[in-house]
Motif scaffolding. Sequence first.
Motif, mmCIF file in Angstrom:
data_model
loop_
_atom_site.group_PDB
_atom_site.id
_atom_site.type_symbol
_atom_site.label_atom_id
_atom_site.label_comp_id
_atom_site.label_asym_id
_atom_site.label_seq_id
_atom_site.Cartn_x
_atom_site.Cartn_y
_atom_site.Cartn_z
ATOM 1 N N THR A 148 73.527 56.172 32.354
ATOM 2 C CA THR A 148 74.420 57.115 32.924
ATOM 3 C C THR A 148 75.760 56.694 33.400
ATOM 4 O O THR A 148 76.012 55.539 33.273
ATOM 5 C CB THR A 148 73.838 57.672 34.381
ATOM 6 O OG1 THR A 148 74.147 56.636 35.543
ATOM 7 C CG2 THR A 148 72.466 58.251 34.195
ATOM 8 N N ASP A 149 76.669 57.616 33.832
ATOM 9 C CA ASP A 149 78.018 57.050 34.121
ATOM 10 C C ASP A 149 78.306 57.391 35.626
ATOM 11 O O ASP A 149 79.387 57.686 36.335
ATOM 12 C CB ASP A 149 79.116 58.119 33.611
ATOM 13 C CG ASP A 149 79.172 59.585 33.895
ATOM 14 O OD1 ASP A 149 77.912 59.898 34.449
ATOM 15 O OD2 ASP A 149 79.801 60.304 33.557
ATOM 16 N N TRP A 150 77.218 57.041 36.479
ATOM 17 C CA TRP A 150 77.186 57.454 37.786
ATOM 18 C C TRP A 150 78.014 56.530 38.613
ATOM 19 O O TRP A 150 78.047 55.389 38.458
ATOM 20 C CB TRP A 150 75.848 57.381 38.614
ATOM 21 C CG TRP A 150 75.535 58.018 39.744
ATOM 22 C CD1 TRP A 150 76.173 58.995 40.112
ATOM 23 C CD2 TRP A 150 74.671 57.674 40.835
ATOM 24 N NE1 TRP A 150 75.986 59.699 41.475
ATOM 25 C CE2 TRP A 150 74.930 58.530 41.638
ATOM 26 C CE3 TRP A 150 73.786 56.616 41.253
ATOM 27 C CZ2 TRP A 150 74.179 58.669 42.910
ATOM 28 C CZ3 TRP A 150 73.094 56.583 42.289
ATOM 29 C CH2 TRP A 150 73.311 57.406 43.271
ATOM 30 N N SER A 173 74.403 65.074 41.914
ATOM 31 C CA SER A 173 74.634 66.006 40.990
ATOM 32 C C SER A 173 75.942 65.412 40.051
ATOM 33 O O SER A 173 75.993 66.108 38.986
ATOM 34 C CB SER A 173 75.389 67.082 41.934
ATOM 35 O OG SER A 173 76.152 66.679 42.671
ATOM 36 N N ASP A 174 76.384 64.173 40.368
ATOM 37 C CA ASP A 174 77.482 63.654 39.569
ATOM 38 C C ASP A 174 76.714 62.746 38.194
ATOM 39 O O ASP A 174 77.546 62.286 37.536
ATOM 40 C CB ASP A 174 78.550 63.003 40.319
ATOM 41 C CG ASP A 174 79.117 63.392 41.295
ATOM 42 O OD1 ASP A 174 79.295 64.737 41.378
ATOM 43 O OD2 ASP A 174 79.554 62.890 42.350
ATOM 44 N N ASN A 200 75.765 61.756 34.836
ATOM 45 C CA ASN A 200 75.623 62.377 33.499
ATOM 46 C C ASN A 200 74.987 61.497 32.657
ATOM 47 O O ASN A 200 75.431 60.296 32.752
ATOM 48 C CB ASN A 200 77.149 62.694 33.060
ATOM 49 C CG ASN A 200 77.665 63.756 33.729
ATOM 50 O OD1 ASN A 200 77.215 64.771 33.970
ATOM 51 N ND2 ASN A 200 78.840 63.395 34.465
ATOM 52 N N LEU A 201 74.146 61.775 31.624
ATOM 53 C CA LEU A 201 73.551 60.943 30.757
ATOM 54 C C LEU A 201 74.552 60.658 29.600
ATOM 55 O O LEU A 201 75.550 61.441 29.210
ATOM 56 C CB LEU A 201 72.391 61.638 30.009
ATOM 57 C CG LEU A 201 71.241 61.615 31.042
ATOM 58 C CD1 LEU A 201 70.108 62.253 30.126
ATOM 59 C CD2 LEU A 201 70.852 59.936 31.184
ATOM 60 N N VAL A 202 74.829 59.382 29.536
ATOM 61 C CA VAL A 202 75.976 58.872 28.546
ATOM 62 C C VAL A 202 75.605 58.114 27.385
ATOM 63 O O VAL A 202 75.967 57.342 26.499
ATOM 64 C CB VAL A 202 77.100 58.101 29.148
ATOM 65 C CG1 VAL A 202 77.961 59.005 30.228
ATOM 66 C CG2 VAL A 202 76.644 56.817 29.767
#
Lengths: 311, 332
Positions: free
Chosen positions: B67-69, B75-76, B78-80
């Motif tokens: 992810t880009d956490w 909620s932020d 995102n799978l990358v």
Amino acid sequence: MAPLMWFTLTLLAIALVAGVAMTKLETRFTKGRLLLHVFLVFTGLLWLTPILGALFSSFRPFAETVSNGYLSWPQALTLDNYRNAWSQGGILGGYWNTFLVLAPALVLTLFFSSMVAFAASRYSWKFNVSFLVLFTAGNLLPAQIIIQPLFQMYNRVPLPDVLSNSGRLNGSVWGLILIHVAFQSGFCTFVLSNYMKLLSPELNEAAVVDGASVWVIYSKIIMPLTRPALAALATLEFTWIYNDFFWAVVLEQQGADRPITSSLANLGGEFFTDDNLIAAASVYVALPTLAVYFALQKHFIAGLSLGGSKG
Amino acid sequence: MTTATPSSKAEPAASHEEMTKKAKKKRSLQFHGRDRTIFMLMVAVPTFFHVLLVWVPTLASIFFSFTDWKGFRFSDINLVGFLNYEQIFTAFSRDFFQGALNNLVLLLFLFIGPTVFGMFLAYLLDKNLRGSRFYQSLFYTPVVLSLAVVGFMWQSVIYSTENGLATQLFGAGTDVNWLGNQEYLIAFTDNLGISKNFIAILVAIAWRHTGYIMVLYLAGMKSVDPSLRESSALDGCNEWQAFRHVLFPTLKPINVVVAVITVIEALRAFDIIFVLNTPRRTQVLSILTTNNLLGEGGGNVGRGSAYAVILFLLCLGFVIWYVTNHYRESDV
């Protein structure tokens, strides 16, 4: 090269004198033994140099060390560094915080791991080896893969103000206790299961005939017999938890609850740091583990060999 | 884990020999009522904490590495995909490969330096020597000290640029920046090599590691049958032959343990390097992980976790090898 020569010659002279004295204690005075003792004293002193250097500088004013170097004849010996480190470094508070984490963590770690080790090594059931594998492998994980999710988890667990200054698990002694127990129980379960496995199987059977419950077998029969391993682990875990650096640095960033090992950081100034003051604080920090090591050396070494004796 | 199998149910087809072996192995009992609950609790409570705080975070790190956490709100996230890994091997390759190389150098160094010297010291101390305990303490003391203390000692007392002991002894009257000198002693490329300050750190690590290895070997040698050594002396072996062909082979279990400890410690190495770390060229994988997670310019949970996963995968092979080796013919 002059200081190096003097340093080496001094060490050599001490090693010769001490070596001769040590060899005289042997039953027979031989050349080989003399050489051995001289070599060991020499290397041993070399090994202690960083420690003795810090100890020596802790009794000197920093100005003197700065102008003459660590290796120089002292003009003034003083206890000021110890006095100042005690008051400015919050040593007493640090000891207390460490104790608050160490005592429950140590007891719980041994309690938890002895129960798992007991259940998995004294009884055969479907997954007993799987559980031992789980704990042993958990002990070998790099702490870095645990820390971030743990930090995030701790940040989201609220604690009442009575229990924590930070209002969360993060930055409280409870968080530190929990991770020490969870992480260290891996190693302890491994060692204790190896030990309990070697105790006679008849012990359980005899107890069952007498109508003893599982809890009685654990607490009244197996645990007393496991005492040597428990003592060894207790001394090892004492120093490991006391000396912990990583978990405390990450999970105790707030300050008030920080353990003794971080008190050295309190003494570093922004522009000027009195290294001899820190040396005195280092002595305070090192004293408990050194005391435990020298008092319980036997258990200590036993613990290390227990952890390592079964490949 | 809910059922404890009774030993009486051992397969009737088994031979007598097997039966007694089984009976010895299986001391299990059919639990009832309260015993059953207590037995389950004894396993479940410790396991709950261990899994929740050790294994769940490990799995979470693997997830975060994709992810880009940045570490603030769930909620932020995102799978990358493999983006973090790609970046580590491209944009951050200089950091990464230097770090990995340092881990490798540390590993080789630990085997050549502290392991051999620790074994040598153990061999000397095992000679039925007066004051053996005392000598043992001298070499073991560094292991008991807190890393905060060890770090301070090396940083100030030994490696202080102007007045440290190393400067005084080896500096020939001039200042030496032991921990800050990023020059490569051995350079493989412009950005990959063994830097001088990393060697300074290796010395401090060796100082601490030797005592540990010494104690492990000493314990192993103590359990060797003394008559073995006497007979080798009678056979006219010289000291090296006796060590090489008689004592050393009996130390195999200890060698395995030392090998595993050394590999795992070399990969996990953190504390002493963290304390003595200078901005560049002394990093190892654990430092890169920690910097990305918490350090300056940190808060990159995705990339930090990817570093942690790489570290984890490197450790995993050895962990699996050791654990299967230990529990393979396990009789627990």
